[in-house]
Write a protein that holds these residues in place. Structure first.
Motif, PDB file in Angstrom:
ATOM      1  N   THR A  79      -1.844  10.385  -4.246  1.00 54.20           N
ATOM      2  CA  THR A  79      -1.158   9.959  -5.466  1.00 54.20           C
ATOM      3  C   THR A  79      -1.245   8.438  -5.589  1.00 54.20           C
ATOM      4  OG1 THR A  79       0.956   9.748  -4.307  1.00 54.20           O
ATOM      5  CG2 THR A  79       0.464  11.893  -5.346  1.00 54.20           C
ATOM      6  N   GLU A  80      -0.938   7.940  -6.770  1.00 54.27           N
ATOM      7  CA  GLU A  80      -0.991   6.495  -7.015  1.00 54.27           C
ATOM      8  C   GLU A  80      -0.055   5.742  -6.073  1.00 54.27           C
ATOM      9  OE1 GLU A  80      -2.043   2.862  -8.522  1.00 54.27           O
ATOM     10  OE2 GLU A  80      -3.023   4.818  -8.831  1.00 54.27           O
ATOM     11  N   GLU A  81       1.112   6.304  -5.797  1.00 50.86           N
ATOM     12  CA  GLU A  81       2.079   5.645  -4.923  1.00 50.86           C
ATOM     13  C   GLU A  81       1.535   5.484  -3.509  1.00 50.86           C
ATOM     14  OE1 GLU A  81       6.927   5.767  -4.399  1.00 50.86           O
ATOM     15  OE2 GLU A  81       5.876   7.475  -5.248  1.00 50.86           O
ATOM     16  N   LEU A  94      -1.692   5.451  -2.689  1.00 49.72           N
ATOM     17  CA  LEU A  94      -2.798   4.498  -2.771  1.00 49.72           C
ATOM     18  C   LEU A  94      -2.286   3.062  -2.735  1.00 49.72           C
ATOM     19  CD1 LEU A  94      -5.088   6.159  -5.471  1.00 49.72           C
ATOM     20  CD2 LEU A  94      -5.539   5.997  -3.020  1.00 49.72           C
ATOM     21  N   GLN A  95      -1.192   2.806  -3.413  1.00 50.09           N
ATOM     22  CA  GLN A  95      -0.614   1.460  -3.411  1.00 50.09           C
ATOM     23  C   GLN A  95      -0.115   1.088  -2.024  1.00 50.09           C
ATOM     24  OE1 GLN A  95       2.377   1.424  -6.468  1.00 50.09           O
ATOM     25  NE2 GLN A  95       0.893   1.483  -8.145  1.00 50.09           N
ATOM     26  N   GLU A 117      -7.426   1.036  -4.275  1.00 55.23           N
ATOM     27  CA  GLU A 117      -7.488   1.137  -5.716  1.00 55.23           C
ATOM     28  C   GLU A 117      -7.731   2.580  -6.140  1.00 55.23           C
ATOM     29  OE1 GLU A 117     -10.258  -1.560  -7.446  1.00 55.23           O
ATOM     30  OE2 GLU A 117      -9.714  -3.189  -6.106  1.00 55.23           O
ATOM     31  N   GLU A 118      -7.254   2.922  -7.336  1.00 56.38           N
ATOM     32  CA  GLU A 118      -7.460   4.248  -7.890  1.00 56.38           C
ATOM     33  C   GLU A 118      -8.941   4.600  -7.863  1.00 56.38           C
ATOM     34  OE1 GLU A 118      -6.312   7.801  -9.553  1.00 56.38           O
ATOM     35  OE2 GLU A 118      -4.930   6.167  -9.241  1.00 56.38           O
TER      36      GLU A 118
END
Length: 250
Positions: A236-238, A240-241, A246-247
């Motif tokens: 998920t984006e969270e 990845l951060q 990066e996405e």
């Protein structure tokens, strides 16, 4: 980064943070998502002195070194303690991170009482009588309570922490009741809790908890759950951060 010679069964991984790398021994326990999540769970301050109980390869100290004043790390497994110390040297953090081979069940012989602002732990999750014990002894010790119980780690944290100090741990959701009881018995009260779900709609398989020494009971803040994977299995984006990715590049 200093050059380092790898030993048998060792590999070099990119930590994707501040240009740091980490040596891992494939015959021992290699760090995973739980340690990374724990390192990102707390809000760090530049004057804090931190103790990592059972540091393993030293991954948490490597991840937080830029944000705190000093990190002490203790590890019972001598092979892992050696790897952790070499990771510190390789990443030129000798003046910031201090690794000690030892048993935190004897913490009174290793550190002064109430000398840390924050203690973190990614302890053994499962009692020896439960779960499938991995035949690799290093992995088994890291995931099952062969050498330290839940109460052992909480007791060690309380000894090391000043009044008002914070203890953060990653553990199994099904042991939350035991954890709260142990914290209370050692003068700590939980103040933040976050469940970690493998996918949206799935039951949590990890949790992050933060407690404060000497705090009044109550006031527990339950954060929204952290979802690790999308339906297609990607992060998920969270997440990845948290990994600093990066996405689309995981």
């Amino acid at each position: 980064m200093r050059d380092v010679s790898l030993k048998e069964n060792e590999r070099l991984d990119d930590l994707m943070r501040s240009g740091r790398h980490i040596i891992q021994n494939t015959q021992e326990f290699c760090f995973s998502l739980d340690a990374v999540l724990l390192a990102h769970f707390l809000s760090w301050k530049s004057r804090q002195r931190v103790l990592d109980l059972g540091t393993g390869t030293g991954v948490i100290p490597l991840l937080i070194a830029d944000e705190v004043a000093r990190v002490d790390a203790i590890e019972l497994n001598e092979v892992m303690a050696d790897v952790a110390a070499r990771n510190v040297w390789m990443n030129e953090l000798d003046e910031k991170i201090f690794v000690k081979a030892g048993d935190y069940r004897q913490i009174r012989e290793l550190y002064a009482p109430e000398s840390f602002d924050v203690v973190v732990a990614n302890p053994p999750y499962r009692p020896v009588a439960h779960g499938q014990v991995n035949q690799m002894s290093g992995v088994a010790r890291a995931r099952h309570e062969f050498t330290a119980t839940l109460d052992d780690v909480v007791r060690a944290a309380r000894f090391a922490l000043r009044f008002g100090g914070r203890f953060a741990m990653v553990h199994l959701p099904e042991r939350l009741g035991e954890i709260i009881v142990s914290l209370h018995e050692h003068q700590m009260e939980p103040k933040r809790l976050q469940m970690v779900q493998p996918k949206d709609g799935k039951a949590p398989n990890m949790m992050l908890i933060e407690a404060v020494v000497g705090a009044a009971p109550g006031g527990l803040k339950v954060l929204p759950p952290l979802i690790v994977h999308r339906e297609d299995g990607s992060y998920t984006e969270e997440i990845l951060q948290i990994y600093g990715m990066e996405e689309g590049k995981e």
